[in-house]
Design an enzyme around this catalytic site. Sequence first.
Site, short mmCIF file in Angstrom:
data_model
loop_
_atom_site.label_atom_id
_atom_site.label_comp_id
_atom_site.label_asym_id
_atom_site.label_seq_id
_atom_site.Cartn_x
_atom_site.Cartn_y
_atom_site.Cartn_z
N THR A 208 8.38 -1.38 -5.18
CA THR A 208 9.46 -0.88 -5.64
C THR A 208 10.28 -0.44 -4.20
O THR A 208 9.61 0.27 -3.23
CB THR A 208 9.35 0.10 -6.55
OG1 THR A 208 8.59 1.22 -6.02
CG2 THR A 208 8.89 -0.42 -7.84
N ASN A 210 12.43 2.88 -3.12
CA ASN A 210 12.39 4.29 -3.77
C ASN A 210 13.55 4.85 -3.11
O ASN A 210 13.85 4.93 -2.02
CB ASN A 210 11.26 5.07 -3.16
CG ASN A 210 11.17 6.44 -3.66
OD1 ASN A 210 11.74 6.69 -4.74
ND2 ASN A 210 10.88 7.54 -2.74
N GLU A 257 13.26 4.22 -8.60
CA GLU A 257 12.52 3.12 -8.16
C GLU A 257 12.92 1.77 -8.93
O GLU A 257 13.13 1.68 -9.94
CB GLU A 257 11.04 3.34 -8.23
CG GLU A 257 10.34 4.54 -7.67
CD GLU A 257 8.80 4.66 -7.84
OE1 GLU A 257 8.14 4.62 -7.05
OE2 GLU A 257 8.56 5.18 -8.73
#
Length: 308
Positions: A208, A210, A257
Amino acid sequence: MQRWRGYEAAPGGWGRSVVTIGVFDGVHKGHQATIGHAVARARELGVKSVVVTFDPHPAEVVRPGSHPAVLTEPARKAELIEALGVDVLCVVPFTPEFSRLPAEEFVHDILVEHLHAALVVVGANFRFGHRAAGDVALLERLGRTFGFGVEGGPLVAEAGTVFSSTYIRSCVDAGDVTAAAAALGRPHRVEGVVVRGDQRGRELGYPTANLLTHRYAAIPADGVYAARLVRRGGEPLAAAVSIGTNPTFSGRERRVEAYALDFTGDLYGERLALDFVAHLREQRTYDAIEPLVAQIAEDVERTRRAVG
């Protein structure tokens, strides 16, 4: 579109103009109608259209600590206003000194002396001057004195709900990004820079991005969402977005995220935008990794269907 910092930036020999004034956070359908009306009237009169807005948000100066969540960052707001055909965006620094300007001086200094207003377009609830003492009735009286007209911008509502920045913030805060998009006329957007996180997503097979967001950004309620990830100069990507504290891993810091579907590159350091399309589910705590990974896989497929 010309961009001025302060109304004093109006050039010498500036002619008459049609002016509309407001914070215009979100540039939602109501704002679009008001600004659009000002642009149309300016073209009819053969003069320039000017949008006057403020930075920072007046609430933070008048009542420190009360800054509302921001629906559109300044650069994004300027882009949206420019797209409406406005000739000039005038951003007035909202200082404590400016906040104490009496309503009559507000009109004389800004609208008459510098912008040479032929017409002022405002919403029915428009207030101005020290302690918001000025209203539309006072503006109309001053207009008769100084030789400019005043017209109200049309209210925009659906199903009895008048669209406003406050209403949209409440939708976002509740995670109802569908209702927010209906009032905005486009998906709600959150922007930020990609920073390093715990990298648990990578370990789970779903790396992911962030996002470090602006301190006042209007972040949707904790949950999982389908969104479009927008990169500068790139095609939008479908993204499954998790907002919250990662309860399965006893997280404490609230994070945004995004897992970009069908993407294998590196996003660290990039400034991205997330356009929220749909709320998929609430945040949940899982007792083991396997059901969490299975749920993420389902979220990804639902995101693919929702974004298209």
